[in-house]
Scaffold this motif. Structure first.
Motif, PDB file in Angstrom:
ATOM      1  N   PRO A  32      13.759  38.605 -10.288  1.00 44.40           N
ATOM      2  CA  PRO A  32      14.544  37.372 -10.463  1.00 44.40           C
ATOM      3  C   PRO A  32      13.691  36.155 -10.176  1.00 44.40           C
ATOM      4  O   PRO A  32      12.776  36.240  -9.356  1.00 44.40           O
ATOM      5  CB  PRO A  32      15.666  37.543  -9.429  1.00 44.40           C
ATOM      6  CG  PRO A  32      15.141  38.518  -8.422  1.00 44.40           C
ATOM      7  CD  PRO A  32      14.208  39.426  -9.175  1.00 44.40           C
ATOM      8  N   PRO A  33      13.962  35.012 -10.816  1.00 43.05           N
ATOM      9  CA  PRO A  33      15.066  34.801 -11.762  1.00 43.05           C
ATOM     10  C   PRO A  33      14.672  35.084 -13.212  1.00 43.05           C
ATOM     11  O   PRO A  33      15.464  34.827 -14.107  1.00 43.05           O
ATOM     12  CB  PRO A  33      15.356  33.307 -11.597  1.00 43.05           C
ATOM     13  CG  PRO A  33      14.005  32.708 -11.346  1.00 43.05           C
ATOM     14  CD  PRO A  33      13.244  33.766 -10.535  1.00 43.05           C
ATOM     15  N   PHE A  34      13.474  35.630 -13.435  1.00 48.67           N
ATOM     16  CA  PHE A  34      13.011  35.786 -14.818  1.00 48.67           C
ATOM     17  C   PHE A  34      13.550  37.054 -15.469  1.00 48.67           C
ATOM     18  O   PHE A  34      13.927  37.058 -16.629  1.00 48.67           O
ATOM     19  CB  PHE A  34      11.478  35.781 -14.862  1.00 48.67           C
ATOM     20  CG  PHE A  34      10.900  34.582 -14.183  1.00 48.67           C
ATOM     21  CD1 PHE A  34      10.996  33.338 -14.778  1.00 48.67           C
ATOM     22  CD2 PHE A  34      10.316  34.676 -12.937  1.00 48.67           C
ATOM     23  CE1 PHE A  34      10.496  32.216 -14.155  1.00 48.67           C
ATOM     24  CE2 PHE A  34       9.804  33.571 -12.300  1.00 48.67           C
ATOM     25  CZ  PHE A  34       9.897  32.331 -12.906  1.00 48.67           C
ATOM     26  N   ILE A  35      13.514  38.138 -14.727  1.00 48.07           N
ATOM     27  CA  ILE A  35      14.017  39.403 -15.244  1.00 48.07           C
ATOM     28  C   ILE A  35      15.057  39.907 -14.242  1.00 48.07           C
ATOM     29  O   ILE A  35      14.720  40.181 -13.082  1.00 48.07           O
ATOM     30  CB  ILE A  35      12.884  40.444 -15.385  1.00 48.07           C
ATOM     31  CG1 ILE A  35      11.749  39.900 -16.259  1.00 48.07           C
ATOM     32  CG2 ILE A  35      13.436  41.751 -15.956  1.00 48.07           C
ATOM     33  CD1 ILE A  35      10.517  40.798 -16.294  1.00 48.07           C
ATOM     34  N   ASN A  36      16.285  39.972 -14.674  1.00 51.44           N
ATOM     35  CA  ASN A  36      17.359  40.349 -13.757  1.00 51.44           C
ATOM     36  C   ASN A  36      17.933  41.708 -14.114  1.00 51.44           C
ATOM     37  O   ASN A  36      18.724  41.847 -15.045  1.00 51.44           O
ATOM     38  CB  ASN A  36      18.456  39.283 -13.764  1.00 51.44           C
ATOM     39  CG  ASN A  36      18.028  38.071 -12.969  1.00 51.44           C
ATOM     40  OD1 ASN A  36      17.918  38.124 -11.758  1.00 51.44           O
ATOM     41  ND2 ASN A  36      17.751  36.990 -13.675  1.00 51.44           N
ATOM     42  N   ARG A  37      17.493  42.702 -13.373  1.00 52.30           N
ATOM     43  CA  ARG A  37      18.051  44.044 -13.525  1.00 52.30           C
ATOM     44  C   ARG A  37      18.364  44.581 -12.126  1.00 52.30           C
ATOM     45  O   ARG A  37      17.709  45.514 -11.663  1.00 52.30           O
ATOM     46  CB  ARG A  37      17.061  44.978 -14.214  1.00 52.30           C
ATOM     47  CG  ARG A  37      16.802  44.646 -15.682  1.00 52.30           C
ATOM     48  CD  ARG A  37      16.163  45.854 -16.348  1.00 52.30           C
ATOM     49  NE  ARG A  37      15.759  45.564 -17.712  1.00 52.30           N
ATOM     50  CZ  ARG A  37      14.522  45.178 -18.051  1.00 52.30           C
ATOM     51  NH1 ARG A  37      13.586  45.050 -17.143  1.00 52.30           N
ATOM     52  NH2 ARG A  37      14.237  44.948 -19.321  1.00 52.30           N
ATOM     53  N   PRO A  38      19.323  43.981 -11.458  1.00 52.47           N
ATOM     54  CA  PRO A  38      19.601  44.406 -10.082  1.00 52.47           C
ATOM     55  C   PRO A  38      19.968  45.881  -9.985  1.00 52.47           C
ATOM     56  O   PRO A  38      19.761  46.505  -8.946  1.00 52.47           O
ATOM     57  CB  PRO A  38      20.769  43.504  -9.647  1.00 52.47           C
ATOM     58  CG  PRO A  38      21.333  42.953 -10.915  1.00 52.47           C
ATOM     59  CD  PRO A  38      20.210  42.891 -11.905  1.00 52.47           C
ATOM     60  N   TRP A  39      20.459  46.466 -11.091  1.00 49.76           N
ATOM     61  CA  TRP A  39      20.855  47.879 -11.058  1.00 49.76           C
ATOM     62  C   TRP A  39      19.671  48.796 -10.786  1.00 49.76           C
ATOM     63  O   TRP A  39      19.848  49.902 -10.272  1.00 49.76           O
ATOM     64  CB  TRP A  39      21.538  48.281 -12.372  1.00 49.76           C
ATOM     65  CG  TRP A  39      20.726  48.004 -13.600  1.00 49.76           C
ATOM     66  CD1 TRP A  39      20.769  46.887 -14.381  1.00 49.76           C
ATOM     67  CD2 TRP A  39      19.746  48.856 -14.199  1.00 49.76           C
ATOM     68  NE1 TRP A  39      19.873  46.991 -15.414  1.00 49.76           N
ATOM     69  CE2 TRP A  39      19.238  48.180 -15.325  1.00 49.76           C
ATOM     70  CE3 TRP A  39      19.263  50.132 -13.900  1.00 49.76           C
ATOM     71  CZ2 TRP A  39      18.252  48.743 -16.150  1.00 49.76           C
ATOM     72  CZ3 TRP A  39      18.281  50.683 -14.715  1.00 49.76           C
ATOM     73  CH2 TRP A  39      17.781  49.991 -15.821  1.00 49.76           C
TER      74      TRP A  39
END
Ligand SMILES: [Zn+2]
Length: 70
Positions: A32-39
């Motif tokens: 984050p904040p560029f690539i958001n894959r919290p999963w």
């Protein structure tokens, strides 16, 4: 081409890599904040995304497989 996730491993830099059904690997980073894959940060999240389809650019470019399909 969209391909479903069949599993995961970590690379030498400790980033998660998805294994796709086509035989290609694809990084599934969470930066984050560029690539958001919290999963991808939790095992439950990763398991929940098994079967989810990712766009595989390697397929579009007809690149050789990253691993052999059993
Ligand atoms: Zn592919």
């Amino acid at each position: 081409m969209n391909q479903p996730i069949t599993g995961y491993h970590k690379d030498e830099e400790n980033d998660w890599v998805a294994r796709l059904r086509c035989g290609h690997f694809q990084h599934v980073r969470h930066y984050p904040p560029f690539i958001n894959r919290p999963w991808v940060t939790t095992e439950a999240g990763r398991i929940s995304m098994i079967g989810h389809q990712l766009k595989c650019k390697k397929c579009d470019l007809a690149e050789p497989r990253d691993f052999s399909l059993e």
